[in-house]
Design a protein around this motif. Structure first.
Motif, PDB file in Angstrom:
ATOM      1  N   VAL A  97      -1.967  -0.047   7.301  1.00 22.04           N
ATOM      2  CA  VAL A  97      -2.258  -0.220   8.398  1.00 22.04           C
ATOM      3  C   VAL A  97      -3.804   0.357   8.731  1.00 22.04           C
ATOM      4  CG1 VAL A  97      -2.137   1.179  11.400  1.00 22.04           C
ATOM      5  CG2 VAL A  97      -0.228   0.314  10.200  1.00 22.04           C
ATOM      6  N   GLU A  98      -4.084   1.471   7.501  1.00 20.97           N
ATOM      7  CA  GLU A  98      -5.524   1.846   7.293  1.00 20.97           C
ATOM      8  C   GLU A  98      -6.404   1.235   7.010  1.00 20.97           C
ATOM      9  OE1 GLU A  98      -4.981   6.466   7.782  1.00 20.97           O
ATOM     10  OE2 GLU A  98      -3.752   5.542   6.833  1.00 20.97           O
ATOM     11  N   ALA A  99      -6.088   0.345   6.045  1.00 13.66           N
ATOM     12  CA  ALA A  99      -7.057  -0.371   4.868  1.00 13.66           C
ATOM     13  C   ALA A  99      -7.348  -1.657   5.862  1.00 13.66           C
ATOM     14  CB  ALA A  99      -6.152  -0.951   3.651  1.00 13.66           C
ATOM     15  N   GLU A 100      -6.269  -2.049   6.778  1.00 10.13           N
ATOM     16  CA  GLU A 100      -6.186  -2.980   7.461  1.00 10.13           C
ATOM     17  C   GLU A 100      -7.601  -2.772   8.116  1.00 10.13           C
ATOM     18  OE1 GLU A 100      -4.495  -6.105  10.473  1.00 10.13           O
ATOM     19  OE2 GLU A 100      -3.167  -4.536  10.211  1.00 10.13           O
ATOM     20  N   ALA A 101      -7.041  -1.793   9.092  1.00 12.79           N
ATOM     21  CA  ALA A 101      -8.624  -0.936  10.449  1.00 12.79           C
ATOM     22  C   ALA A 101      -9.928  -1.096   9.437  1.00 12.79           C
ATOM     23  CB  ALA A 101      -8.367   0.482  10.702  1.00 12.79           C
ATOM     24  N   PHE A 102      -9.557  -0.835   8.362  1.00 16.25           N
ATOM     25  CA  PHE A 102     -11.372  -0.339   6.986  1.00 16.25           C
ATOM     26  C   PHE A 102     -11.961  -1.386   6.833  1.00 16.25           C
ATOM     27  CE2 PHE A 102     -13.525   0.232   3.127  1.00 16.25           C
ATOM     28  CZ  PHE A 102     -13.547   0.942   3.454  1.00 16.25           C
ATOM     29  N   LEU A 103     -11.213  -2.540   6.217  1.00 16.16           N
ATOM     30  CA  LEU A 103     -12.099  -4.176   6.009  1.00 16.16           C
ATOM     31  C   LEU A 103     -12.023  -4.990   7.026  1.00 16.16           C
ATOM     32  CD1 LEU A 103      -8.813  -5.340   3.546  1.00 16.16           C
ATOM     33  CD2 LEU A 103     -10.793  -4.518   3.132  1.00 16.16           C
ATOM     34  N   ALA A 104     -11.439  -4.060   8.680  1.00 16.02           N
ATOM     35  CA  ALA A 104     -11.898  -5.126   9.904  1.00 16.02           C
ATOM     36  C   ALA A 104     -13.403  -4.333   9.929  1.00 16.02           C
ATOM     37  CB  ALA A 104     -10.851  -5.045  11.133  1.00 16.02           C
ATOM     38  N   GLY A 105     -13.640  -3.291   9.395  1.00 10.81           N
ATOM     39  CA  GLY A 105     -15.096  -2.758   9.680  1.00 10.81           C
ATOM     40  C   GLY A 105     -15.440  -3.044   8.754  1.00 10.81           C
ATOM     41  N   LYS A 106     -15.487  -3.480   7.329  1.00 10.91           N
ATOM     42  CA  LYS A 106     -16.152  -3.534   6.755  1.00 10.91           C
ATOM     43  C   LYS A 106     -16.057  -5.554   6.614  1.00 10.91           C
ATOM     44  CE  LYS A 106     -17.093  -1.082   3.757  1.00 10.91           C
ATOM     45  NZ  LYS A 106     -18.631  -0.103   3.483  1.00 10.91           N
TER      46      LYS A 106
ATOM     47  N   PHE B 204       0.911  -1.241  -0.440  1.00 11.85           N
ATOM     48  CA  PHE B 204      -0.002  -0.424  -0.233  1.00 11.85           C
ATOM     49  C   PHE B 204       0.496   1.192   0.037  1.00 11.85           C
ATOM     50  CE2 PHE B 204      -2.743  -2.975   1.226  1.00 11.85           C
ATOM     51  CZ  PHE B 204      -3.629  -2.945   1.092  1.00 11.85           C
ATOM     52  N   PRO B 205      -0.073   2.050  -0.600  1.00  4.76           N
ATOM     53  CA  PRO B 205       0.629   3.649  -0.334  1.00  4.76           C
ATOM     54  C   PRO B 205       1.340   4.016   0.744  1.00  4.76           C
ATOM     55  CG  PRO B 205      -0.805   3.749  -1.684  1.00  4.76           C
ATOM     56  CD  PRO B 205      -0.840   2.115  -0.939  1.00  4.76           C
ATOM     57  N   LYS B 206       2.352   4.905   1.240  1.00  3.85           N
ATOM     58  CA  LYS B 206       2.777   5.469   2.850  1.00  3.85           C
ATOM     59  C   LYS B 206       1.700   6.533   2.841  1.00  3.85           C
ATOM     60  CE  LYS B 206       7.364   4.165   1.988  1.00  3.85           C
ATOM     61  NZ  LYS B 206       8.359   3.945   1.942  1.00  3.85           N
ATOM     62  N   THR B 207       1.041   6.920   2.254  1.00  8.37           N
ATOM     63  CA  THR B 207       0.377   8.036   2.298  1.00  8.37           C
ATOM     64  C   THR B 207      -1.179   7.981   2.822  1.00  8.37           C
ATOM     65  OG1 THR B 207       0.389   8.679  -0.310  1.00  8.37           O
ATOM     66  CG2 THR B 207      -0.612  10.151   0.218  1.00  8.37           C
TER      67      THR B 207
ATOM     68  N   LEU C   1     -11.250  -2.470  -0.623  1.00  4.41           N
ATOM     69  CA  LEU C   1     -10.394  -1.529  -1.046  1.00  4.41           C
ATOM     70  C   LEU C   1     -10.647  -0.313  -2.020  1.00  4.41           C
ATOM     71  CD1 LEU C   1      -7.846  -4.693  -0.754  1.00  4.41           C
ATOM     72  CD2 LEU C   1      -7.965  -2.804   0.844  1.00  4.41           C
ATOM     73  N   ALA C   2     -11.016  -1.406  -3.777  1.00  2.00           N
ATOM     74  CA  ALA C   2     -12.071   0.714  -3.562  1.00  2.00           C
ATOM     75  C   ALA C   2     -12.513   1.470  -3.656  1.00  2.00           C
ATOM     76  CB  ALA C   2     -12.467  -0.843  -5.257  1.00  2.00           C
ATOM     77  N   GLU C   3     -13.270   0.526  -2.635  1.00  2.00           N
ATOM     78  CA  GLU C   3     -14.263   2.126  -2.082  1.00  2.00           C
ATOM     79  C   GLU C   3     -12.927   2.987  -0.779  1.00  2.00           C
ATOM     80  OE1 GLU C   3     -17.436   2.552   1.363  1.00  2.00           O
ATOM     81  OE2 GLU C   3     -16.987   0.809   0.301  1.00  2.00           O
ATOM     82  N   PHE C   4     -11.670   1.767  -0.026  1.00  2.00           N
ATOM     83  CA  PHE C   4     -10.717   2.421   0.984  1.00  2.00           C
ATOM     84  C   PHE C   4     -10.021   3.804  -0.521  1.00  2.00           C
ATOM     85  CE2 PHE C   4      -6.989   1.842   2.084  1.00  2.00           C
ATOM     86  CZ  PHE C   4      -6.479   2.842   3.220  1.00  2.00           C
ATOM     87  N   LEU C   5      -9.532   3.277  -1.304  1.00  2.00           N
ATOM     88  CA  LEU C   5      -8.400   3.622  -1.678  1.00  2.00           C
ATOM     89  C   LEU C   5      -9.219   5.029  -2.557  1.00  2.00           C
ATOM     90  CD1 LEU C   5      -6.536   1.102  -3.915  1.00  2.00           C
ATOM     91  CD2 LEU C   5      -5.731   2.701  -1.952  1.00  2.00           C
TER      92      LEU C   5
END
Length: 354
Positions: free
Chosen positions: A306-315, A297-300, A348-352
């Motif tokens: 870390v944020e992607a993992e949390a976002f997916l967990a929320g789903k 994942f990007p460093k942005t 992940l499409a939604e997250f990005l």
């Protein structure tokens, strides 16, 4: 206190009653129905100690892989086999060598023996024989190679394993961890069993946790030279494989249809998921030869691993952050059922986009 305790993949998500667990590389198809029946059938023997020599399972593995039964080592998962090998060979001041992203259990066992851990660089997230050899010295006792590797999913051709073995001193034990070997079908791949058959310093390990889906029962095994197997057996605690575990493993080994379906499922959905994630602009470490993908994942801020993992967990989708493996910008995603794989891609499409 310097040892970092093993951190397993998440099994729960806050606010989600029944999340989809794609964090531990478990078999998404479950396990063989025959194995389940064998496990249930062991209920009448729960008051009994198991066969300490794992005779039925020993015979089944030996017949299936054409191995000498006395050269087999059984453990509570292949993790215990690694620990036993460390205990047998390491003294304070000795060292093991593994890849820089190598499986955490190797190092935990070595540190517990007051040995050092040397981590060889992995260019392109892949084991490099020359980097491994740079780390070997007169106090090296064991070299651990997972092929395919965890958590990267990468692999090296058998010609490279042979080159490594030829270059190692005879006093160094080469351990080939084949936890995911059944998922690699490239002609250049080999699990090393024939090398272990003739070499005096090669051990091959396998597990019933991945392909066979028996992770809860903790059954692993190794094939070693007779002298190594005998040395390990001296320090192995008795009764380490339960009766239900032994019986279920024997049944699982016989259910070749379930094994075939498990491999075919990964063969179908692994490239699909890699293509979809790559299409989102994510770095997918390829080629993965295991039942998971490592995704960069990007460093942005707002788009990090870390944020992607949390976002997916929320789903309700649990994946594995691998910062503890020195990969803070990646997550590892087990290949799921079709609906899981599509849900991960859509999330992940939604997250990005967000």
């Amino acid at each position: 206190m310097d040892i970092h305790a093993y951190v397993p993949g998440k099994a729960k998500a806050e606010g989600v009653a029944d999340p989809v667990k794609l964090s531990a590389n478990e078999n998404i198809l479950g396990c063989s129905e025959q194995a389940r029946e064998a496990y249930a059938g062991a209920a009448g023997q729960l008051h009994m100690y198991p066969d300490s020599r794992t005779s039925l399972l020993r015979a089944a593995v030996a017949e299936r892989f054409r191995l000498e039964p006395e050269r087999l080592i059984f453990g509570q998962g292949s993790d215990e086999v690694f620990q036993l090998l460390n205990q047998a060979f390491l003294e304070p001041g000795d060292n093991i060598v593994q890849g820089e992203y190598g499986f955490a259990a190797y190092a935990i066992g070595a540190y517990a023996c007051q040995a050092q851990v040397r981590r060889a660089k992995e260019p392109n997230y892949t084991i490099d024989v020359d980097e491994i050899l740079k780390c070997v010295d007169e106090r090296t006792r064991i070299v651990f190679i997972a092929n395919p590797a965890n958590p990267t999913g990468t692999w090296v051709p058998f010609a490279e394993i042979e080159r490594l073995h030829r270059a190692l001193p005879a006093s160094v034990v080469l351990v080939l961890d084949g936890a995911y070997s059944e998922f690699c079908n490239d002609p250049a791949f080999d699990d090393g069993m024939d090398l272990a058959r003739t070499a005096q310093n090669v051990v091959v390990t396998r597990t019933f946790s991945k392909l066979h889906g028996l992770a809860a029962l903790r059954v692993g095994w190794g094939y070693a030279p007779a002298e190594i197997a005998a040395a390990v057996d001296r320090i192995r605690l008795p009764f380490n494989i339960s009766i239900p575990g032994q019986l279920a493993a024997v049944a699982a080994l016989a259910d070749e249809d379930f094994q075939r379906r498990s491999v075919e499922h990964v063969d179908r959905w692994r490239p699909w998921l890699a293509q979809q994630l790559g299409g989102l602009g994510l770095e997918v470490v390829l080629p993965s030869a295991a039942n998971f993908l490592l995704v960069g994942f990007p460093k942005t801020p707002g788009r990090t691993a870390v944020e992607a993992e949390a976002f997916l967990a929320g789903k309700g989708l649990l994946v594995r952050g691998v910062g503890n493996y020195g990969l803070p910008h990646h997550v590892r995603i087990t290949i799921g059922l079709e609906e899981h794989n599509r849900a991960v891609t859509e999330a992940l499409a939604e997250f990005l986009k967000a």
